[in-house]
Write an enzyme that holds these catalytic residues in place. Structure first.
Site, PDB file in Angstrom:
ATOM      1  N   TYR A 144      37.878  52.051  30.078  1.00  0.00           N
ATOM      2  CA  TYR A 144      38.656  51.864  31.309  1.00  0.00           C
ATOM      3  C   TYR A 144      39.576  50.672  31.096  1.00  0.00           C
ATOM      4  CZ  TYR A 144      39.504  50.496  36.236  1.00  0.00           C
ATOM      5  OH  TYR A 144      40.068  50.148  37.448  1.00  0.00           O
ATOM      6  N   ASP A 239      42.037  45.905  24.316  1.00  0.00           N
ATOM      7  CA  ASP A 239      41.800  45.518  25.708  1.00  0.00           C
ATOM      8  C   ASP A 239      40.570  44.599  25.708  1.00  0.00           C
ATOM      9  OD1 ASP A 239      41.333  47.259  28.896  1.00  0.00           O
ATOM     10  OD2 ASP A 239      40.999  45.178  28.269  1.00  0.00           O
ATOM     11  N   LYS A 267      39.641  38.416  33.514  1.00  0.00           N
ATOM     12  CA  LYS A 267      38.304  37.921  33.846  1.00  0.00           C
ATOM     13  C   LYS A 267      38.103  36.449  33.512  1.00  0.00           C
ATOM     14  CE  LYS A 267      36.543  42.639  33.539  1.00  0.00           C
ATOM     15  NZ  LYS A 267      36.058  43.046  34.844  1.00  0.00           N
TER      16      LYS A 267
HETATM   17  P1  KE4 Z   1      41.159  44.429  36.809  1.00  0.00           P
HETATM   18  O1  KE4 Z   1      42.441  45.093  37.176  1.00  0.00           O
HETATM   19  O2  KE4 Z   1      39.985  44.985  37.613  1.00  0.00           O
HETATM   20  O3  KE4 Z   1      41.231  42.897  36.834  1.00  0.00           O
HETATM   21  O4  KE4 Z   1      40.866  44.751  35.252  1.00  0.00           O
HETATM   22  C1  KE4 Z   1      40.829  46.097  34.856  1.00  0.00           C
HETATM   23  C2  KE4 Z   1      40.051  46.204  33.563  1.00  0.00           C
HETATM   24  C3  KE4 Z   1      40.748  46.336  32.376  1.00  0.00           C
HETATM   25  N1  KE4 Z   1      40.106  46.419  31.186  1.00  0.00           N
HETATM   26  C4  KE4 Z   1      38.756  46.351  31.132  1.00  0.00           C
HETATM   27  C5  KE4 Z   1      38.073  46.439  29.798  1.00  0.00           C
HETATM   28  C6  KE4 Z   1      37.990  46.206  32.324  1.00  0.00           C
HETATM   29  O5  KE4 Z   1      36.640  46.146  32.249  1.00  0.00           O
HETATM   30  C7  KE4 Z   1      38.645  46.134  33.557  1.00  0.00           C
HETATM   31  C8  KE4 Z   1      37.899  46.024  34.871  1.00  0.00           C
HETATM   32  N2  KE4 Z   1      36.483  46.064  34.765  1.00  0.00           N
HETATM   33  C9  KE4 Z   1      35.784  46.556  35.934  1.00  0.00           C
HETATM   34  C10 KE4 Z   1      34.293  46.577  35.579  1.00  0.00           C
HETATM   35  N3  KE4 Z   1      33.895  47.799  35.020  1.00  0.00           N
HETATM   36  C11 KE4 Z   1      36.072  45.747  37.153  1.00  0.00           C
HETATM   37  C12 KE4 Z   1      35.162  46.050  38.333  1.00  0.00           C
HETATM   38  C13 KE4 Z   1      35.854  46.831  39.391  1.00  0.00           C
HETATM   39  O6  KE4 Z   1      36.663  47.732  39.063  1.00  0.00           O
HETATM   40  O7  KE4 Z   1      35.562  46.544  40.561  1.00  0.00           O
END
Ligand code: KE4
Length: 420
Positions: A144, A239, A267
């Site tokens: 993701y 990523d 993060k």
């Molecule tokens: P954000 O847009 O949520 O800051 O990041 C997206 C993203 C991009 N790449 C990786 C590897 C990620 O894990 C994420 C977001 N991770 C999720 C957890 N599985 C965030 C939690 C959520 O969506 O509420």
């Protein structure tokens, strides 16, 4: 445990927020039950609106490697409030943060700060397409990269075929620019290059997958992708939104010794505030506006409030490498001697207990886990004051605020589930 206030709050929240949450995974839909509403975080713990206390193994989905409210971040926020929160103009602080990122990730000769991992991944994808003049991207099932339209795709009918939309609202034409193949399957990647010669702008992957649960790269997988990208003039995008500054100060690319062409970060880089970044070689990044023709922008990009928190976090981690040995040791302690019937995948302080006896090496094998039984385990642990990710297909995160006593309590409660 009493959850009355959370029950009342979710009913109220659903009236104004879809599902009552601002991100779907928080709704507990895959584990059932009522999402708990948080009143406060402190160190390794969360306190909910009913006063229940939990050991937190989500850590806001990764950012809180030092636990909740680390002194270094809180102090930095107090200081920056004296000068402002956002100016929409350049500041020295964001230069310092960009330099700190470049020092930690030498492959990122130039860095652009954005506000979320989604923005970072989306921007890196656009830069790869603009730099190569190619349209197609390869991603991996179960990985993701945020809610980027063309990356919300599932695998097409056969291997290496063009993707199909995995979300309503994404035009088929967008999804068709992405090829989704099984993680750790180098042959499928090679087939994609044969099927689409000279058309693939980039490969994007989670270097250690966390979004199908924790799944490490197989030996040779990363090196194989590196070689295929170099041979085909395709950009390799790591990523590292989840793994950056977590698996090592220099992220998974330091841990595995593979140099990508671009990296997305998020993060931890924000210390718990909304910051993310993308970057790569000067040659690639000089194609980004205003230097080049690839447009990307953001009102709050590099705002001093979030940048100050991020700077404080990175400076602390650089000055205290013992954080990494501590969270590694605590994670190893928790994942030692797993109960029968469980497959544990762990890389550093990212780990997942899969409810399957088979090895989990990709999304197909992860999906063989018993998600229903995981849901029962989740609630067993929640009732005993341990807050795990409310999905079998997520990674758990250790923080440096956790103690051995916390770990031993968690392990004791977990093992008790299997002998009840
Ligand atoms: P954000 O847009 O949520 O800051 O990041 C997206 C993203 C991009 N790449 C990786 C590897 C990620 O894990 C994420 C977001 N991770 C999720 C957890 N599985 C965030 C939690 C959520 O969506 O509420």
């Amino acid at each position: 445990m009493n959850f009355d206030r959370s029950v009342a709050l979710i009913e109220r929240a659903r009236k104004t927020i879809p599902g009552g949450v601002n991100s779907p995974v928080r709704a507990f839909r895959s584990v059932g039950g009522t999402p708990i509403f948080i009143a406060k975080g402190e160190g390794p713990r969360l306190i909910d609106e009913d006063g229940n206390s939990y050991l937190d193994y989500i850590g806001s989905w990764g950012p809180l490697i030092l636990g909740h409210r680390p002194a270094c971040v809180i102090e930095a926020l107090r200081e920056v409030l004296e000068i402002g929160t956002s100016f929409g103009a350049p500041t020295e602080r964001e230069v310092l943060l960009a330099e700190a990122v470049r020092d930690a990730f030498p492959s990122m000769e130039m860095v652009r700060l954005v506000n979320s991992g989604t923005e970072a991944a989306m921007s890196a994808l656009r830069v790869a397409r603009g730099f190569t003049g190619r349209d197609l991207a390869i991603k991996f099932e179960g990985c993701y990269h945020g809610h980027v339209d063309s990356l919300l795709v599932k695998a097409g009918s056969g291997l290496a075929t063009l993707g199909l939309s995995d979300s309503a609202g994404v035009p088929a034409a967008f999804a068709a620019t992405t090829i989704s193949v099984p993680y750790n399957d180098l042959a499928a990647v090679e087939a994609a290059f044969h099927r689409h010669p000279g058309q693939i702008a980039c490969i994007m992957l989670e270097v250690v997958a966390g979004n199908m649960g924790c799944v490490p790269p197989a030996p040779g997988f990363l090196a194989g992708l590196r070689e295929l990208c170099t041979r085909n003039g395709t950009l390799l995008i790591f990523d590292e939104v989840m793994t950056g500054f977590r698996l090592a100060y220099g992220g998974a690319q330091e841990l595995y010794g593979i140099k990508p062409d671009m990296t997305a970060l998020g993060k931890i880089i924000g210390g718990g505030l909304p910051i993310a970044a993308y970057g790569g070689s000067t040659e690639v990044m000089m194609h980004v506006a205003p230097e080049g023709p690839i447009y990307q922008a953001g009102t709050l990009s590099g705002n001093p409030l979030a940048v100050s928190a991020g700077l404080a976090m990175l400076r602390y981690l650089k000055a205290h490498p013992e954080v990494y040995t501590k969270i590694e040791a605590l994670s190893a302690r928790l994942c030692a001697n797993p109960p029968a019937g469980i497959t544990v995948n762990r890389v550093g302080s990212m780990f997942t207990w899969f409810f399957t006896t088979e090895p989990v090496t990709d999304y197909a094998s992860a999906k063989k886990s018993d998600a229903k039984r995981f849901g029962q385990f989740f609630h067993w642990m929640l009732e005993r004051g341990v807050y795990l990710a409310p999905s079998q297909f997520e990674a758990a995160f250790m923080s440096a605020a956790h103690t051995e006593a916390d770990i031993d309590y968690t392990a004791e409660q977990a093992h008790a589930f299997f002998v009840q």
